[in-house]
Design a protein around this motif. Sequence first.
Motif, PDB file in Angstrom:
ATOM      1  N   GLY A   1       0.823  -1.195   0.000  1.00  0.00           N
ATOM      2  CA  GLY A   1       0.000   0.000   0.000  1.00  0.00           C
ATOM      3  C   GLY A   1       0.864   1.254   0.000  1.00  0.00           C
ATOM      4  N   TRP A   2       0.226   2.407   0.292  1.00  0.00           N
ATOM      5  CA  TRP A   2       0.888   3.701   0.208  1.00  0.00           C
ATOM      6  C   TRP A   2       1.517   4.131   1.519  1.00  0.00           C
ATOM      7  CZ3 TRP A   2       1.818   5.173  -4.485  1.00  0.00           C
ATOM      8  CH2 TRP A   2       0.942   4.825  -5.511  1.00  0.00           C
ATOM      9  N   GLU A   3       1.310   3.373   2.593  1.00  0.00           N
ATOM     10  CA  GLU A   3       1.880   3.753   3.880  1.00  0.00           C
ATOM     11  C   GLU A   3       3.126   2.911   4.156  1.00  0.00           C
ATOM     12  OE1 GLU A   3      -1.075   4.272   6.963  1.00  0.00           O
ATOM     13  OE2 GLU A   3      -2.621   4.640   5.454  1.00  0.00           O
ATOM     14  N   ASN A   4       3.610   2.953   5.392  1.00  0.00           N
ATOM     15  CA  ASN A   4       4.918   2.372   5.691  1.00  0.00           C
ATOM     16  C   ASN A   4       4.840   0.887   6.043  1.00  0.00           C
ATOM     17  OD1 ASN A   4       6.315   4.807   5.237  1.00  0.00           O
ATOM     18  ND2 ASN A   4       5.788   5.525   7.284  1.00  0.00           N
ATOM     19  N   TYR A   5       4.506   0.107   5.031  1.00  0.00           N
ATOM     20  CA  TYR A   5       4.455  -1.344   5.174  1.00  0.00           C
ATOM     21  C   TYR A   5       5.252  -1.969   4.038  1.00  0.00           C
ATOM     22  CZ  TYR A   5       0.674  -0.188   8.355  1.00  0.00           C
ATOM     23  OH  TYR A   5      -0.053   0.359   9.376  1.00  0.00           O
ATOM     24  N   PHE A   6       5.847  -3.117   4.326  1.00  0.00           N
ATOM     25  CA  PHE A   6       6.772  -3.755   3.378  1.00  0.00           C
ATOM     26  C   PHE A   6       6.523  -5.254   3.382  1.00  0.00           C
ATOM     27  CE2 PHE A   6      10.781  -5.923   2.489  1.00  0.00           C
ATOM     28  CZ  PHE A   6      11.247  -5.258   1.370  1.00  0.00           C
ATOM     29  N   GLY A   7       6.629  -5.863   2.228  1.00  0.00           N
ATOM     30  CA  GLY A   7       6.461  -7.313   2.144  1.00  0.00           C
ATOM     31  C   GLY A   7       7.447  -7.942   1.175  1.00  0.00           C
ATOM     32  N   PHE A   8       7.703  -9.220   1.383  1.00  0.00           N
ATOM     33  CA  PHE A   8       8.520  -9.955   0.427  1.00  0.00           C
ATOM     34  C   PHE A   8       8.204 -11.449   0.524  1.00  0.00           C
ATOM     35  CE2 PHE A   8      11.132 -10.310   4.207  1.00  0.00           C
ATOM     36  CZ  PHE A   8      11.820 -11.510   4.086  1.00  0.00           C
ATOM     37  N   VAL A   9       8.608 -12.160  -0.490  1.00  0.00           N
ATOM     38  CA  VAL A   9       8.366 -13.599  -0.579  1.00  0.00           C
ATOM     39  C   VAL A   9       9.606 -14.340  -0.094  1.00  0.00           C
ATOM     40  CG1 VAL A   9       7.929 -15.524  -2.152  1.00  0.00           C
ATOM     41  CG2 VAL A   9       6.740 -13.339  -2.485  1.00  0.00           C
ATOM     42  N   CYS A  10       9.379 -15.366   0.719  1.00  0.00           N
ATOM     43  CA  CYS A  10      10.470 -16.202   1.215  1.00  0.00           C
ATOM     44  C   CYS A  10       9.934 -17.639   1.324  1.00  0.00           C
ATOM     45  CB  CYS A  10      10.956 -15.689   2.565  1.00  0.00           C
ATOM     46  SG  CYS A  10      12.590 -16.320   3.054  1.00  0.00           S
ATOM     47  N   THR A  11      10.743 -18.531   1.801  1.00  0.00           N
ATOM     48  CA  THR A  11      10.317 -19.912   1.985  1.00  0.00           C
ATOM     49  C   THR A  11      10.761 -20.404   3.366  1.00  0.00           C
ATOM     50  OG1 THR A  11      10.626 -22.212   1.240  1.00  0.00           O
ATOM     51  CG2 THR A  11      12.397 -20.666   0.751  1.00  0.00           C
ATOM     52  N   PRO A  12       9.972 -21.235   4.025  1.00  0.00           N
ATOM     53  CA  PRO A  12      10.368 -21.776   5.325  1.00  0.00           C
ATOM     54  C   PRO A  12      11.680 -22.554   5.289  1.00  0.00           C
ATOM     55  CG  PRO A  12       8.025 -22.111   4.965  1.00  0.00           C
ATOM     56  CD  PRO A  12       8.591 -21.609   3.668  1.00  0.00           C
ATOM     57  N   ARG A  13      12.125 -22.954   4.106  1.00  0.00           N
ATOM     58  CA  ARG A  13      13.397 -23.672   3.994  1.00  0.00           C
ATOM     59  C   ARG A  13      14.595 -22.766   4.253  1.00  0.00           C
ATOM     60  NH1 ARG A  13      14.770 -24.588  -0.549  1.00  0.00           N
ATOM     61  NH2 ARG A  13      13.147 -23.683  -1.867  1.00  0.00           N
ATOM     62  N   HIS A  14      14.380 -21.451   4.155  1.00  0.00           N
ATOM     63  CA  HIS A  14      15.499 -20.524   4.265  1.00  0.00           C
ATOM     64  C   HIS A  14      15.691 -20.019   5.690  1.00  0.00           C
ATOM     65  CE1 HIS A  14      15.459 -19.367  -0.302  1.00  0.00           C
ATOM     66  NE2 HIS A  14      15.850 -20.608  -0.066  1.00  0.00           N
ATOM     67  N   THR A  15      16.937 -19.788   6.042  1.00  0.00           N
ATOM     68  CA  THR A  15      17.254 -19.247   7.360  1.00  0.00           C
ATOM     69  C   THR A  15      16.617 -17.873   7.568  1.00  0.00           C
ATOM     70  OG1 THR A  15      19.352 -20.462   7.348  1.00  0.00           O
ATOM     71  CG2 THR A  15      19.164 -18.632   8.900  1.00  0.00           C
ATOM     72  N   THR A  16      16.506 -17.086   6.503  1.00  0.00           N
ATOM     73  CA  THR A  16      15.874 -15.765   6.612  1.00  0.00           C
ATOM     74  C   THR A  16      14.468 -15.893   7.186  1.00  0.00           C
ATOM     75  OG1 THR A  16      17.157 -14.861   4.765  1.00  0.00           O
ATOM     76  CG2 THR A  16      15.078 -13.773   5.283  1.00  0.00           C
ATOM     77  N   TYR A  17      13.679 -16.798   6.656  1.00  0.00           N
ATOM     78  CA  TYR A  17      12.309 -17.023   7.149  1.00  0.00           C
ATOM     79  C   TYR A  17      12.335 -17.414   8.623  1.00  0.00           C
ATOM     80  CZ  TYR A  17       7.761 -19.433   7.567  1.00  0.00           C
ATOM     81  OH  TYR A  17       6.512 -19.862   7.975  1.00  0.00           O
ATOM     82  N   GLN A  18      13.169 -18.380   8.979  1.00  0.00           N
ATOM     83  CA  GLN A  18      13.198 -18.879  10.350  1.00  0.00           C
ATOM     84  C   GLN A  18      13.657 -17.796  11.328  1.00  0.00           C
ATOM     85  OE1 GLN A  18      11.821 -21.641  11.166  1.00  0.00           O
ATOM     86  NE2 GLN A  18      11.511 -22.377   9.066  1.00  0.00           N
ATOM     87  N   ASN A  19      14.644 -16.991  10.925  1.00  0.00           N
ATOM     88  CA  ASN A  19      15.105 -15.907  11.784  1.00  0.00           C
ATOM     89  C   ASN A  19      14.008 -14.876  12.025  1.00  0.00           C
ATOM     90  OD1 ASN A  19      17.639 -17.079  11.949  1.00  0.00           O
ATOM     91  ND2 ASN A  19      18.587 -15.688  10.483  1.00  0.00           N
ATOM     92  N   ILE A  20      13.279 -14.529  10.967  1.00  0.00           N
ATOM     93  CA  ILE A  20      12.202 -13.542  11.113  1.00  0.00           C
ATOM     94  C   ILE A  20      11.071 -14.110  11.966  1.00  0.00           C
ATOM     95  CG2 ILE A  20      10.417 -12.256   9.866  1.00  0.00           C
ATOM     96  CD1 ILE A  20      12.466 -11.960   7.573  1.00  0.00           C
ATOM     97  N   LYS A  21      10.773 -15.368  11.772  1.00  0.00           N
ATOM     98  CA  LYS A  21       9.729 -15.993  12.590  1.00  0.00           C
ATOM     99  C   LYS A  21      10.109 -15.977  14.063  1.00  0.00           C
ATOM    100  CE  LYS A  21       6.792 -20.108  12.774  1.00  0.00           C
ATOM    101  NZ  LYS A  21       6.489 -21.418  12.153  1.00  0.00           N
TER     102      LYS A  21
END
Length: 201
Positions: free
Chosen positions: A51-71
């Motif tokens: 949207g137009w406000e301060n929100y951000f999204g991206f695609v990842c997979t549970p197989r990746h450390t990035t996903y697990q760290n954020i979780k």
Amino acid sequence: MNTQEPVLTSLNLKFPVWEQIFTVHPLVVIGTVNSDSSPNFAPKHMVFPLGWENYFGFVCTPRHTTYQNIKNREEFTVTYPKPDQIVVTSMTASPRNDENKKTNLDTLQTFEASDIDGLFLQNGYAFLECKLMKIVDGFGENSLILAKIVAAQAWSDVIKNPSHTDDESIYNHPRIAYISPGRYAIIDETYAFPFPANFKK
């Protein structure tokens, strides 16, 4: 030379559409903190403002450390790299060793985030600090990471400024685009979009 006229062709949905055509995306590096408190970086191109406000999204997979760290930690950083950082950005995609480490990350120059526990790649052009709002699983093997931007920084010469035209600003400070699959471009020439009269976002 191929002189045949192109014809509209159905894509084979047994394979991902995105591997059959070239599409244009931003390129960022997501920073997270591992369970042992060491930094982790990974390049991502399926990224977007929510949207137009301060929100951000991206695609990842549970197989990746990035996903697990954020979780686990519910926060992450976003570095928008400059064109001369394309090799550094690529390095963050290196495979892990037997100890589950990306050893070449130790050579990267970084600096600390201000509001969350995390690092940025030094010399990018813009930097976001994000708090997790929600993870939506179920897009095949992939997931959406949805977050709120809680702090943001950018170098003064890339911030929109009425003393410079937009095309001049981008020409003087080019951006990277990821051309999926497997290519990239440096953008230094842009044009004003021809919005209809009275257009509103």
